[in-house]
Design an enzyme around this catalytic site. Structure first.
Site, PDB file in Angstrom:
ATOM      1  N   LYS A 278      19.810 -12.902  11.935  1.00  0.00           N
ATOM      2  CA  LYS A 278      20.602 -13.316  13.106  1.00  0.00           C
ATOM      3  C   LYS A 278      20.350 -14.808  13.262  1.00  0.00           C
ATOM      4  CE  LYS A 278      20.823 -12.578  18.159  1.00  0.00           C
ATOM      5  NZ  LYS A 278      20.448 -11.674  19.269  1.00  0.00           N
TER       6      LYS A 278
ATOM      7  N   GLU B  30      13.641  -3.633  21.604  1.00  0.00           N
ATOM      8  CA  GLU B  30      14.761  -4.229  22.336  1.00  0.00           C
ATOM      9  C   GLU B  30      15.896  -3.207  22.406  1.00  0.00           C
ATOM     10  OE1 GLU B  30      15.513  -8.275  21.531  1.00  0.00           O
ATOM     11  OE2 GLU B  30      17.472  -8.295  22.487  1.00  0.00           O
ATOM     12  N   ARG B  31      16.378  -2.957  23.610  1.00  0.00           N
ATOM     13  CA  ARG B  31      17.431  -1.964  23.849  1.00  0.00           C
ATOM     14  C   ARG B  31      17.016  -0.574  23.374  1.00  0.00           C
ATOM     15  NH1 ARG B  31      19.213  -5.416  27.437  1.00  0.00           N
ATOM     16  NH2 ARG B  31      19.806  -7.391  26.481  1.00  0.00           N
TER      17      ARG B  31
ATOM     18  N   TRP C 141      28.675 -14.736  30.040  1.00  0.00           N
ATOM     19  CA  TRP C 141      27.752 -13.657  30.381  1.00  0.00           C
ATOM     20  C   TRP C 141      28.161 -12.975  31.689  1.00  0.00           C
ATOM     21  CZ3 TRP C 141      22.268 -16.054  28.952  1.00  0.00           C
ATOM     22  CH2 TRP C 141      22.132 -15.990  27.541  1.00  0.00           C
TER      23      TRP C 141
ATOM     24  N   GLU D  45      22.663 -16.502  20.296  1.00  0.00           N
ATOM     25  CA  GLU D  45      21.820 -16.207  21.463  1.00  0.00           C
ATOM     26  C   GLU D  45      20.456 -16.867  21.354  1.00  0.00           C
ATOM     27  OE1 GLU D  45      21.986 -11.857  21.707  1.00  0.00           O
ATOM     28  OE2 GLU D  45      23.767 -12.026  22.964  1.00  0.00           O
TER      29      GLU D  45
ATOM     30  N   GLU E 152      23.028   1.000  24.486  1.00  0.00           N
ATOM     31  CA  GLU E 152      22.740  -0.114  25.389  1.00  0.00           C
ATOM     32  C   GLU E 152      23.722  -0.195  26.557  1.00  0.00           C
ATOM     33  OE1 GLU E 152      22.815  -3.887  23.394  1.00  0.00           O
ATOM     34  OE2 GLU E 152      22.576  -5.021  25.264  1.00  0.00           O
TER      35      GLU E 152
ATOM     36  N   LYS F 271      29.940  -6.496  13.824  1.00  0.00           N
ATOM     37  CA  LYS F 271      29.932  -5.410  14.819  1.00  0.00           C
ATOM     38  C   LYS F 271      31.305  -4.749  14.885  1.00  0.00           C
ATOM     39  CE  LYS F 271      26.189  -7.049  17.820  1.00  0.00           C
ATOM     40  NZ  LYS F 271      25.720  -7.363  19.189  1.00  0.00           N
TER      41      LYS F 271
ATOM     42  N   ASP G 194      30.785  -6.808  22.107  1.00  0.00           N
ATOM     43  CA  ASP G 194      29.390  -6.418  21.967  1.00  0.00           C
ATOM     44  C   ASP G 194      29.153  -4.949  22.304  1.00  0.00           C
ATOM     45  OD1 ASP G 194      26.712  -6.472  21.589  1.00  0.00           O
ATOM     46  OD2 ASP G 194      26.236  -7.783  23.284  1.00  0.00           O
TER      47      ASP G 194
ATOM     48  N   HIS H 202      32.399  -5.129  29.579  1.00  0.00           N
ATOM     49  CA  HIS H 202      31.327  -6.045  29.987  1.00  0.00           C
ATOM     50  C   HIS H 202      31.203  -6.169  31.503  1.00  0.00           C
ATOM     51  CE1 HIS H 202      28.605  -9.497  29.763  1.00  0.00           C
ATOM     52  NE2 HIS H 202      28.591  -9.405  28.456  1.00  0.00           N
TER      53      HIS H 202
ATOM     54  N   ARG I 162      24.406 -11.730   9.897  1.00  0.00           N
ATOM     55  CA  ARG I 162      25.199 -11.168  10.994  1.00  0.00           C
ATOM     56  C   ARG I 162      26.282 -12.128  11.481  1.00  0.00           C
ATOM     57  NH1 ARG I 162      22.481  -9.727  15.707  1.00  0.00           N
ATOM     58  NH2 ARG I 162      23.323  -7.646  15.998  1.00  0.00           N
TER      59      ARG I 162
ATOM     60  N   GLU J 153      28.557  -3.010  11.582  1.00  0.00           N
ATOM     61  CA  GLU J 153      27.365  -2.744  12.383  1.00  0.00           C
ATOM     62  C   GLU J 153      27.779  -1.933  13.603  1.00  0.00           C
ATOM     63  OE1 GLU J 153      24.857  -6.155  13.230  1.00  0.00           O
ATOM     64  OE2 GLU J 153      24.050  -5.212  15.033  1.00  0.00           O
TER      65      GLU J 153
HETATM   66  O1  GCW Z   1      24.043  -6.441  22.473  1.00  0.00           O
HETATM   67  C1  GCW Z   1      23.328  -7.635  22.495  1.00  0.00           C
HETATM   68  C2  GCW Z   1      22.008  -7.252  23.062  1.00  0.00           C
HETATM   69  C3  GCW Z   1      20.850  -8.073  22.548  1.00  0.00           C
HETATM   70  C4  GCW Z   1      20.938  -8.101  21.030  1.00  0.00           C
HETATM   71  C5  GCW Z   1      22.249  -8.763  20.633  1.00  0.00           C
HETATM   72  C6  GCW Z   1      22.454  -8.794  19.126  1.00  0.00           C
HETATM   73  C7  GCW Z   1      19.152  -8.086  19.449  1.00  0.00           C
HETATM   74  O2  GCW Z   1      22.076  -7.322  24.455  1.00  0.00           O
HETATM   75  O3  GCW Z   1      19.686  -7.457  23.000  1.00  0.00           O
HETATM   76  O4  GCW Z   1      19.845  -8.761  20.458  1.00  0.00           O
HETATM   77  O5  GCW Z   1      23.325  -8.029  21.157  1.00  0.00           O
HETATM   78  O6  GCW Z   1      23.158  -7.915  18.630  1.00  0.00           O
HETATM   79  O7  GCW Z   1      21.938  -9.684  18.481  1.00  0.00           O
END
Ligand code: GCW
Length: 677
Positions: free
Chosen positions: A276, A156-157, A521, A280, A381, A348, A353, A499, A312, A375
């Site tokens: 997590k 992923e990413r 989003w 999401e 990404e 984070k 994000d 974003h 997280r 994090e």
């Molecule tokens: O940045 C977003 C990403 C998701 C990611 C999520 C996260 C792993 O688009 O792909 O999922 O954050 O950090 O949980």
């Protein structure tokens, strides 16, 4: 004189190239031999330290070091000193016989390994061994990589090919890459690896995966790396056959305890779980009306004092009623002091994000009774993925150095705990999909080791080891790297915008997107642009996200006229005619920033051409093509963004400005079904 252009290289060796020294540097090093292990020879970490020294010296000298006759390099690996795990000293001493002795000493064998790598770094940069004097200790206990790798080999990413972990062929087959990966990590002090995606497959908690995990943990142990896994909160249902995953249900507690027991039986130093939850679409304790703390503490009890739960803080609900950037703070701040001692909250760097620029996350410093780690995202990404040059140390430094207003900088808040970086590795020969993204892996590790290091010093180290130690080359390349992060901010999302990327793939610009089901989003949710103005009001008249910061910090962002305009539109909604600090209108200033970003990439591409004499052909061409893509991307971001803003404000471009190359509808119609996810 450009110096020798190395032979064709593919980047696989990373910064551990140990390219031959020449002239007096080689002569000086030739005096230092043999490598002698004074203590701990049976220890696996000492063995790999010794091996690495031999390998490094062989590369640097261009021949195997002599087995006697010189000033010895001595590994003394339990020197009786005390201090943080991993600390070491490296120093040259004069012996009674008049010869020097270069000693690497440490209290534990991993410290010795770190010392060996540190010495090799100095030598690779051309340092005279007789003058080396290092005394170092890691600034924080946990220095981790989080892999978002899935069991089927997708990442992923991930933008560097497939996963480096070959679960299918483990445990019987251990790819040599797993050892080179561990060497690279140990060389920068990484000591924990989460091997799977936080959007976690429950497979990792099945019997079949135990021996696979064990094989990796055994292989990495000599390198000082502990293995962790991400766990899916509902795994008791999916692979445990239970009807519930309620953290307070006795059978759920018992199931997790049993899982932990099996893991510790196979892997005595198993690190723990990364989670997590309720984010999401992932399952979590709130599905059972329990809090994050109840969920985390249940897992922490299953691990006991053997390991750690890393929980997280990246959560946001789908209501869209509360400003998304406020939600993590609102959910977690009330839980301060409620987490078990072996739980860490992983936050984070910013509250949204991993954008090209965000203010630091307001949770840093706001939960004094909670262990907190940072994090960061090494994989790019939202910053162009694996193209061009975008050196991330300045982004992380900006956050680490930020005063939280709670009596500490972000670095000071996290130092008792640690830092995690979302890995950018893949099966590509160069590991990271782009030669310069290796610098981000390197920089992350170096900053976790010591957040006090400067972006400049880290870049110098990396360039010298990875490409060439020629001073002219280093002098020209390092400033390019240092300004590359501001360049990407400028051409993508200047002045605090965020974003604005395309849905799903997160690659190109799409500020017009406004119809996704989840309001937060949509890029339009963040830019709030219309005929009159642009920006997100996060002051008291708006979402008041500012109030989540300590008063001294909130004050610094409250007034658009005095604040650092890099975050202007993150905190303020302003008319297009607003006068910025440069004297230009907001509209003109915005355009000048896009232009500055495009120009910066053009100049990087031009400068790279002049560096050809210093770089092997293979990597020269590789980077040149990557910069060609980045030049295209920069124009695309600028042009599509300007075309969209103009469709709203109908303002003319400042005199002499290049109009967007295509119409807005052209950019809107672009689709990328083939983009990596
Ligand atoms: O940045 C977003 C990403 C998701 C990611 C999520 C996260 C792993 O688009 O792909 O999922 O954050 O950090 O949980």
């Amino acid at each position: 004189m450009a110096g020798h252009a190395a032979t064709a290289e593919d980047g696989y060796a990373l910064w551990l190239r140990y390219a031959p020294l020449t002239g007096s540097a080689k002569e000086r090093l030739d005096q230092f031999n043999p490598v002698v292990v004074q203590t701990g020879e049976a220890d696996p970490s000492v063995k790999v330290a010794e091996e690495e020294l031999r390998r490094g010296l062989t590369g640097l000298l261009g021949h195997v070091p002599a087995s006697s006759g010189g000033s010895p390099i001595v590994l003394a690996c339990n020197d009786g000193s005390s201090g943080a795990r991993g600390h070491f000293n490296v120093a040259a001493h004069q012996q009674a016989n008049g010869r020097s002795l270069l000693a690497i000493s440490a209290a534990d064998s991993v410290g010795c390994l770190y010392g060996a790598f540190a010495l090799l770094r100095e030598l690779s940069l051309g340092r005279d061994p007789a003058t080396v004097e290092l005394a170092q200790a890691p600034a924080m206990p946990l220095r981790m990589l989080d892999h978002w790798d899935n069991p089927d080999g997708t990442v992923e990413r991930g933008y560097a090919g497939r996963s480096i972990f070959d679960w299918w062929h483990l445990p019987e087959e251990l790819s040599p890459r797993m050892i080179d990966y561990a060497r690279a990590n140990a060389s920068i002090g990484i000591n924990g690896v989460v091997v799977n995606n936080v959007n976690a497959s429950p497979l990792f908690l099945t019997e079949r995966y135990l021996p696979k995990l064990k094989r990796l943990a055994d292989a990495w142990r000599p390198y000082g790396i502990r293995l962790y896994i991400s766990v899916r909160f509902s795994a008791p249902i999916e692979v445990g056959g239970l009807k519930t995953a309620d953290p307070l249900a006795p059978q759920v507690k018992a199931w997790w305890k049993a899982q932990a027991g099996k893991l510790y039986q196979a892997i005595p130093d198993f690190g723990g779980f990364l989670v997590k939850a309720n984010s999401e679409g992932q399952p979590g304790p709130q599905d059972y009306h329990r809090t994050h703390a109840q969920g985390a503490n249940m897992l922490a009890a299953a691990l006991g004092n053997r390991g750690t739960v890393i929980w997280r803080a990246f959560v946001y609900a789908s209501s869209g009623e509360t400003d998304r950037v406020k939600q993590a703070y609102e959910e977690f701040k009330p839980l301060d002091g409620k987490f078990a001692p072996n739980v860490i909250l992983q936050v984070k760097n910013g509250p949204l994000d991993f954008q090209p620029r965000e203010p630091f996350h307001p949770l840093f410093g706001a939960m004094p009774h909670t262990r907190m780690m940072l994090e960061a995202q090494i994989t790019r990404e939202y910053l162009g993925q694996a193209t061009g040059i975008v050196y991330l140390a300045p982004l992380w430094k900006e956050v680490l150095d930020a005063p939280t207003g709670h009596g500490a900088t972000v670095a000071q808040v996290i130092e008792p705990t640690g830092m995690a970086g979302v890995a950018n590795t893949g099966s590509d020969r160069d590991w990271t999909g782009d030669q310069f993204d290796q610098a981000n892996w390197y920089a992350f590790g170096r900053l976790a080791w010591s957040p006090a290091l400067s972006s400049d010093q880290i870049a110098r180290e990396w360039v010298g080891q990875t490409f060439s130690r020629n001073p002219n080359f280093v002098r020209q390349l390092v400033p390019m790297m240092l300004s590359s992060r501001q360049a990407v901010v400028d051409y993508m999302t200047p002045l605090g915008l965020a974003h604005q990327m395309g849905t799903g793939h997160h690659y190109g610009p799409a500020p017009w997107v406004c119809t996704l089901d989840r309001p937060e989003w949509n890029p339009c949710y963040y830019n709030r642009a219309d005929a009159e103005g642009i920006g997100f009001d996060r002051t008291r008249s708006g979402s008041d996200a500012l109030a989540q910061y300590a008063p001294s910090v909130a004050a610094q962002w409250a007034d658009p006229r005095t604040m650092d305009e890099n975050d202007l539109l993150w905190f303020h909604h302003l008319p297009w005619s607003y006068r910025t600090q440069s004297g230009k209108s907001l509209w003109d200033e915005l355009i000048s920033r896009y232009d500055r970003g495009v120009a910066a990439v053009d100049s990087m591409a031009r400068e790279w051409q002049t560096l050809q004499p210093y770089v092997d052909h293979e990597r020269f061409v590789d980077v040149a093509s990557s910069l060609a893509i980045q030049r295209k991307e920069a124009r695309w971001w600028r042009d599509a963004s300007i075309a969209y803003w103009q469709s709203l404000n109908h303002l003319p471009l400042p005199a002499g400005e290049r109009p967007p190359e295509h119409s807005l509808s052209y950019y809107e119609a672009l689709e990328f079904p083939d983009a990596p996810g």
